[in-house]
Design an enzyme around this catalytic site. Structure first.
Site, PDB file in Angstrom:
ATOM      1  N   SER A  62    -159.880 -57.106  67.944  1.00  0.00           N
ATOM      2  CA  SER A  62    -159.617 -57.973  66.794  1.00  0.00           C
ATOM      3  C   SER A  62    -158.948 -59.294  67.163  1.00  0.00           C
ATOM      4  O   SER A  62    -158.813 -60.173  66.324  1.00  0.00           O
ATOM      5  CB  SER A  62    -158.756 -57.235  65.769  1.00  0.00           C
ATOM      6  N   LYS A  88    -151.416 -58.930  65.649  1.00  0.00           N
ATOM      7  CA  LYS A  88    -152.154 -59.829  64.763  1.00  0.00           C
ATOM      8  C   LYS A  88    -151.422 -61.163  64.715  1.00  0.00           C
ATOM      9  O   LYS A  88    -150.301 -61.308  65.209  1.00  0.00           O
ATOM     10  CB  LYS A  88    -152.213 -59.249  63.341  1.00  0.00           C
TER      11      LYS A  88
END
Lengths: 146, 432
Positions: free
Chosen positions: A65, A102
């Site tokens: 990701s 993230k």
């Protein structure tokens, strides 16, 4: 030569570590050594990567990701817990009891976590839900051969 | 003035830094072959689990209350402790590391608001390292310990003490009536150095609270009880009697004992274990610059099993005090051969090095006997250096065996968490 004061000495806690320079002012007779003024230590990766040794942990990234941020599966993340997380930082957040890496988005008091890969959805906390930031990623280590 | 920085539920807190899913869940850490609880989270304490309680007695709580048990991961705790201690040192001038999770700091002459400073350090330890702690401040070590108890209780059990004393408590900053009410609310068994026996004796004399204890006359306490209790009373009254220990004195004895992961019956296996324990003891001995005069060895069966019991111990004096691994292992093995009996299921063995003395003071003697042999100090130094550089057990006595962790007598640690901060292959994973 650089010497840091020992941790037992009182230092205002708002201050950065005190660094004192010791100047060599010895008078020598005879032919001077050409290396005398260098007094250098071999460069050390941790000097570059670790600002707060007590607050720094290493984690390993797993997944796809964050590839547009240069973080690939298996990379080692240098995580500093002493840094206050801000908008745009790559962070380690706690999600359902697990660590996730993230990018932190913080606008008008609202927080969300964004992936750096268009195929991943962003993570927006539901009403009353809070996202806890565990630490800020300051560097990645990518081993090409191991 | 002393500050005592003491981590909350240290082992359990260390585990939670890397396993956030363990927060809010009862957690215990087991030591010694996963046998007994050596650390408990608050939730585990609230379930009524006692310190040292055998795991088999509380195992049922895993099913009914979600209790999680972990094997002790001392490599992790040591690293985290090191981080905490170096931040705690920022509180004052000198630090004395009292145990893996607590240290005293002298805070004389520190300008500004000490309580505010302590709150900052506490917040920093929590934020940077991830470990919650309490800080107690007082004019003596015993009062700093007491202040720490107040700081922790005020946080854990709201209502036990005034709420503003939670997390950081400075007893020297209280008004006399405030201090009295804190002491009146504290039972004497919370005082540093007052154990179960003394608590019972004092209670029988009608002394149950710290306030009653602090009001006693020290001279009377010495006459009726002991010099040690007198010292405690004086410390509670604000007179410092326990010195700040800059350099802890070398240990007077060194022990290496271990319970086995599985029952051991063969002498060969005991030989391996005893060699290993004696070798470790010898390393510790050299580290503190001592030599041992006597080597004690013991073996015993498990009192928890219904087998025939056997327990023996022997002390082997060394011909000359020594820190030589081979000499100490040799003495330990000859002791073992003397006490070993076949036919028992041994559960534990140990080596203790006794009669320690400094290696700088050597007694010479008339040379009636065989030569002492060449000086092996350099050999031992090389051995230590190799094991330090390439890992423990790189070079060892042949009698220690070579099977490493697969040795029959190795510890059972089935629930150990990874070496999150000490092993590259075991660092925590973040999902990307």
């Amino acid at each position: 030569m650089i010497s840091t004061l020992s941790p037992q000495k009182p230092v205002l806690i708002s201050d950065a570590p005190l660094v004192a320079l010791l100047l060599k002012n010895r008078v020598c007779a005879g032919f001077p050594s050409p290396a005398e003024d260098l007094g250098a230590q071999r460069i050390d990766l941790t000097q570059l990567l670790v600002t707060h040794p007590q607050a720094t942990y290493f984690l390993r990234a797993s997944g796809q990701s964050m590839i547009e941020a240069g973080i690939f599966d298996g990379d080692i993340l240098v995580v500093d817990r002493a840094i206050k997380p801000r908008h745009g930082h790559i962070v380690i957040a706690i999600l359902d009891g697990d660590f996730t890496v993230k990018q932190l988005h913080q606008r008008q008091g609202r927080i969300k976590l964004k992936a750096a890969n268009p195929t991943f959805a962003e993570i927006v906390p539901k009403d009353g839900q809070t996202i806890e930031i565990w630490g800020v990623v300051t560097a990645t280590i990518k081993q090409l051969l191991s | 003035m002393y500050a005592l920085v003491d981590c909350n539920n240290f082992y359990a807190s260390c585990e939670r830094v890397f396993r956030p899913s363990l927060r809010g869940i009862p957690v215990v850490v087991l030591s010694n072959n996963d046998g007994a609880c050596v650390a408990r989270s608050d939730e585990a304490k609230n379930l009524g689990i006692k310190m040292g309680e055998p795991w088999f007695k509380v195992r049922h709580l895993a099913e009914s209350h979600g209790l999680v048990a972990l094997s002790a991961n001392f490599a992790l705790y040591g690293d985290i402790s090191d981080r905490v201690m170096s931040l705690a040192a920022g509180l004052g001038v000198k630090t004395e590391i009292y145990s893996i999770d607590e240290c005293f700091v002298t805070v004389d002459g520190i300008p500004g608001d000490l309580v505010a400073r302590a709150h900052k350090i506490r917040a920093r330890i929590l934020q940077w390292v991830g470990i919650p702690c309490g800080i107690g401040i007082g004019p003596t070590k015993t009062l700093a310990k007491l202040a720490n108890h107040v700081a922790k209780s005020a946080e854990r059990k709201p209502g036990s003490y005034p709420v503003h004393l939670a997390q950081v408590c400075d007893l020297s900053g209280l008004t006399p009536p405030e201090l009295e009410s804190v002491m009146a609310a504290t039972e004497i068994n919370e005082v540093w150095g007052i154990g179960r026996q003394l608590t019972k004796q004092l209670n029988e004399s009608g002394i149950t609270t710290v306030l009653e204890l602090v009001r006693l006359d020290p001279a009377m306490v010495r006459a009726r009880w002991s010099v040690i209790l007198e010292r405690t009373v004086r410390e509670l009254q604000g007179t410092s009697c326990i010195a700040f220990d800059d350099a802890p004195s070398p240990k007077q004895e060194i022990a290496c004992t271990r319970s086995f992961g599985h029952p051991v019956t063969e002498l060969r296996e005991l030989n391996e274990a005893v060699t290993e324990f004696a070798s470790r003891g010898a390393v510790k001995l050299r580290k503190q610059g001592s030599q041992a005069g006597q080597v004690m060895v013991f073996i015993r069966t498990s009192p928890f099993r219904k087998d025939t019991q056997y327990s023996r111990c022997i002390t082997v004096p060394l011909r000359r005090p020594s820190a030589d691994t081979a000499a100490i292992v040799g003495a330990a093995l000859s002791g073992l051969r003397a006490i070993y009996k076949p036919g028992f299921k041994y559960a534990k063995a140990g080596v203790m090095l006794l009669d320690l003395q400094s290696d700088t003071v050597q007694q010479t003697e008339l040379d009636f006997e065989e030569d002492a042999g060449p000086d092996r100090g350099r050999l031992m130094a090389s051995l230590d250096e190799l094991n330090h550089r390439y890992g423990r057990g790189t070079v060892l006595m042949a009698s220690a065996g070579l099977a490493g962790d697969r040795r029959v007598w190795s510890m059972k640690q089935e629930r150990r968490t990874p070496g999150y901060t000490t092993c590259w292959a075991e660092i925590p994973v973040a999902r990307a």
